[in-house]
Each structure stands twice: as structure tokens, then as C-alpha cells.
Write a protein that holds these residues in place. Structure first.
Motif, PDB file in Angstrom:
ATOM      1  N   GLN A 140      59.392  32.461 130.771  1.00 28.00           N
ATOM      2  CA  GLN A 140      58.479  33.576 130.518  1.00 28.00           C
ATOM      3  C   GLN A 140      59.182  34.876 130.909  1.00 28.00           C
ATOM      4  O   GLN A 140      59.563  35.042 132.070  1.00 28.00           O
ATOM      5  N   PHE A 141      59.366  35.783 129.935  1.00 24.80           N
ATOM      6  CA  PHE A 141      60.076  37.042 130.214  1.00 24.80           C
ATOM      7  C   PHE A 141      59.107  38.213 130.403  1.00 24.80           C
ATOM      8  O   PHE A 141      59.538  39.350 130.529  1.00 24.80           O
ATOM      9  N   ASP A 194      55.386  31.981 124.328  1.00 23.88           N
ATOM     10  CA  ASP A 194      55.933  31.464 125.593  1.00 23.88           C
ATOM     11  C   ASP A 194      56.842  32.519 126.219  1.00 23.88           C
ATOM     12  O   ASP A 194      56.797  32.758 127.429  1.00 23.88           O
ATOM     13  N   ALA A 195      57.674  33.155 125.397  1.00 20.09           N
ATOM     14  CA  ALA A 195      58.658  34.113 125.916  1.00 20.09           C
ATOM     15  C   ALA A 195      57.989  35.333 126.554  1.00 20.09           C
ATOM     16  O   ALA A 195      58.462  35.841 127.565  1.00 20.09           O
ATOM     17  N   PRO A 206      76.101  34.967 121.050  1.00 19.55           N
ATOM     18  CA  PRO A 206      74.943  34.070 120.901  1.00 19.55           C
ATOM     19  C   PRO A 206      73.924  34.601 119.890  1.00 19.55           C
ATOM     20  O   PRO A 206      73.653  35.809 119.845  1.00 19.55           O
ATOM     21  N   ILE A 207      73.400  33.710 119.086  1.00 29.87           N
ATOM     22  CA  ILE A 207      72.375  34.068 118.096  1.00 29.87           C
ATOM     23  C   ILE A 207      71.016  34.041 118.800  1.00 29.87           C
ATOM     24  O   ILE A 207      70.734  33.122 119.570  1.00 29.87           O
ATOM     25  N   THR A 208      70.184  35.063 118.520  1.00 28.95           N
ATOM     26  CA  THR A 208      68.834  35.076 119.106  1.00 28.95           C
ATOM     27  C   THR A 208      67.814  34.816 118.010  1.00 28.95           C
ATOM     28  O   THR A 208      67.892  35.391 116.925  1.00 28.95           O
ATOM     29  N   MET A 209      66.875  33.938 118.311  1.00 33.28           N
ATOM     30  CA  MET A 209      65.804  33.650 117.341  1.00 33.28           C
ATOM     31  C   MET A 209      64.497  33.546 118.126  1.00 33.28           C
ATOM     32  O   MET A 209      64.477  33.014 119.247  1.00 33.28           O
ATOM     33  N   LEU A 210      63.435  34.136 117.604  1.00 36.15           N
ATOM     34  CA  LEU A 210      62.105  34.018 118.189  1.00 36.15           C
ATOM     35  C   LEU A 210      61.133  33.752 117.061  1.00 36.15           C
ATOM     36  O   LEU A 210      61.376  34.146 115.914  1.00 36.15           O
ATOM     37  N   THR A 211      60.020  33.121 117.372  1.00 32.90           N
ATOM     38  CA  THR A 211      58.983  32.993 116.358  1.00 32.90           C
ATOM     39  C   THR A 211      58.186  34.294 116.314  1.00 32.90           C
ATOM     40  O   THR A 211      58.181  35.072 117.274  1.00 32.90           O
ATOM     41  N   ALA A 212      57.517  34.525 115.184  1.00 35.43           N
ATOM     42  CA  ALA A 212      56.486  35.568 115.083  1.00 35.43           C
ATOM     43  C   ALA A 212      55.552  35.103 113.986  1.00 35.43           C
ATOM     44  O   ALA A 212      55.968  34.385 113.067  1.00 35.43           O
TER      45      ALA A 212
END
Ligand code: KIV
Length: 270
Positions: free
Chosen positions: A230-231, A216-217, A15-21
Motif C-alpha cells: 500500500q503506497f 491495493d497500491a 523496470p516496466i511499471t503497470m497498474l490497473t485502472a
């Protein structure tokens, strides 16, 4: 440094992981954690700039944040999100705005909220060397048309339109596709039907990857959509730290001796 080609290879394997920053410290944390793609989303408008929607976000806003993120990112692919009306109105402006993210700010690709009007533009950008991540389903720049942020692709016609547009953007040369807030069975079908990786947000478990807004994460947002998880509890941590700071200053506990320096050689100043 991964490329858009590496991402295509990874799809289907892992799985590809993507997050905003949006800023350098957050990008550094996200990159060090091994996230594959850092998206400088136009969600910077809601997350960091105090806007209620992404509509007021400008090219200058995104550019400034892309620069900060790309300076702090060593490994992840940096993708710049093109804000409302920065693309699709005039071809020359669209290409220059997107090109600026690569040429001046260090992004390696752009994301555009897609529709029938972005197929040709995607092709043109790709021909010129600007890799494009397409975005279908809920496209928040249409908030005024939707009257909110409703789930998309919920009836047969709408689902077929999304599938058709996914194919059209793949053919136009997009290297990946974000699917936002669509039924999970539709996302699974789209993922099966195209070869480029799909990256879901509120689109179920069957996409090739997942993306969330970092606030959010980590639990910094005041509000987050029901599909986000929410992690962590960063907001609570910050609230506690700030409250403790205020109490410490008010009580005289801070600054203590170890935070101060008295210069022995200084004479009295009148
Ligand atoms: O702007 C953004 O953060 C996005 C993601 C939610 C996909 O478009």
C-alpha cells in the motif's frame, strides 16, 4: 503513445511499471504519473463491481471500462483483460471479443489468462494484429479449480510447466508475460529464459516489470493480498471526508453562504 514494441525495448533497460485502472479519473492520474501500461483488469469485478471473484465479469463490463480508461490515457499503453470464457471456447468469438477492445474501445492490446489452450489462439490473434499479453502462474479465473488463490509453480513439475508455457507463448508471438504469485526464483528463471518482458505480481524483484491492482497500491481496497504494497491511504482519506460531509450537513454547516446563491430578482412563488 508507446507501443508493444517500445515495451519490449524498455525491458532490461529500466523496470516496466503497470497498474490497473477502471475509470477515467484514475486512468488520468496513473497516466500522468508516468506508468508505462494501464491494465483494465477483469479485477474490475472485485474492485469496482462488488463481485467476490472475476468469474461474473462480462465482455460488456470490460469494454465499458476500457473505453473510459482509453479516453483518459494519453501516454500509457492500454491493455484490456479478456474476462472468463470470453476467449478459448470458440475461436471466432474469442477473436471478435478481443478485436472489439481495440476496434471500438481504444485498447492497444489484450491480456489473456494463459494455458496450453491459449497458445494457438495467441498466434492467431497476433497474426490478425491483436497484440497479446500472456498471463501465467496464478490465473484467478481458475479460482473454482484452485479453491482459492494459492501460489503456483511451487514444485518442480509445476515450475517446469510454467517455463514451458512461457516459451510457447513467446513463440506464439505474445509481446509480454504477466507472472502472478509464483516463487521469485521461478520468475527469475522464466525472465532469463525468454526475450519478451515479464511483469510480476507476487513474483519477486527479478521480473522486467511490476503490476499491482491500483486499489491495493493506493490503499483503497478493504482487503489486499500479502504480496501487494500500500503506497497511500485513500480509503482512510475517503472515510474521513465522507464522515466530515455527514457531520457538516447534519450540523447545518454545509452548504454555507459561499456554496449558495440567492436570486435578488425572484419574486415570491406561491
Ligand atoms: O485483472 C487484473 O487486475 C490482473 C492483474 C492483477 C495482473 O490480471
Amino acid at each position: 503513445m508507446p507501443t508493444v514494441r517500445d515495451l519490449r525495448t524498455k525491458a532490461g533497460e529500466e523496470p516496466i511499471t503497470m497498474l490497473t485502472a477502471y475509470d477515467a479519473p484514475t486512468a488520468g492520474i496513473v497516466d500522468d504519473a508516468g506508468v508505462d501500461v494501464v491494465l483494465v483488469g477483469d479485477s474490475v469485478g472485485n474492485a469496482s463491481l462488488g463481485y467476490e471473484t472475476t468469474i461474473p465479469v462480462t465482455v460488456d463490463d470490460v469494454a465499458r471500462h476500457v473505453g473510459a480508461v482509453s479516453r483518459a490515457t494519453d501516454d500509457a499503453l492500454v491493455v484490456a483483460d479478456m474476462p472468463f470464457l470470453s476467449f478459448g471456447v470458440d475461436e471466432k468469438d474469442s477473436l471478435e471479443n478481443a478485436g472489439r477492445m481495440l476496434k471500438e474501445e481504444g485498447a492497444e492490446a489484450v491480456k489473456i489468462e494463459s494455458g496450453p489452450h491459449t497458445v494457438e489462439l495467441t498466434e492467431k490473434m497476433v497474426q490478425l494484429g491483436i497484440p497479446v499479453m500472456a498471463h501465467l502462474g496464478l490465473t484467478p479465473q481458475h479460482v473454482n479449480q484452485y479453491g482459492g488463490y494459492p501460489r503456483q509453480g511451487t514444485d518442480q513439475d509445476a515450475a517446469e510447466r510454467i517455463l514451458e508455457l512461457a516459451r510457447a507463448h513467446e513463440e506464439a508471438g505474445a509481446f509480454s508475460l504477466v507472472l502472478e504469485h509464483v516463487p521469485s526464483n521461478l520468475a527469475a528463471e522464466v525472465t532469463d529464459a525468454i526475450d519478451i518482458p515479464t511483469i510480476g505480481i507476487g513474483a519477486g524483484p527479478d521480473c522486467d516489470g511490476q503490476v499491482l491492482v491500483v486499489d491495493d497500491a493506493v490503499g483503497l481496497s478493504e482487503w489486499s493480498p500479502s504480496f501487494a504494497k500500500q503506497f497511500g491511504s485513500v480509503r482512510e482519506e475517503m472515510e474521513n471526508a465522507v464522515e466530515e460531509y455527514v457531520t457538516s450537513v447534519e450540523s447545518g454547516e454545509f452548504p454555507a453562504e459561499e456554496h449558495s446563491h440567492e436570486e435578488a430578482d425572484l419574486e415570491d412563488i406561491y
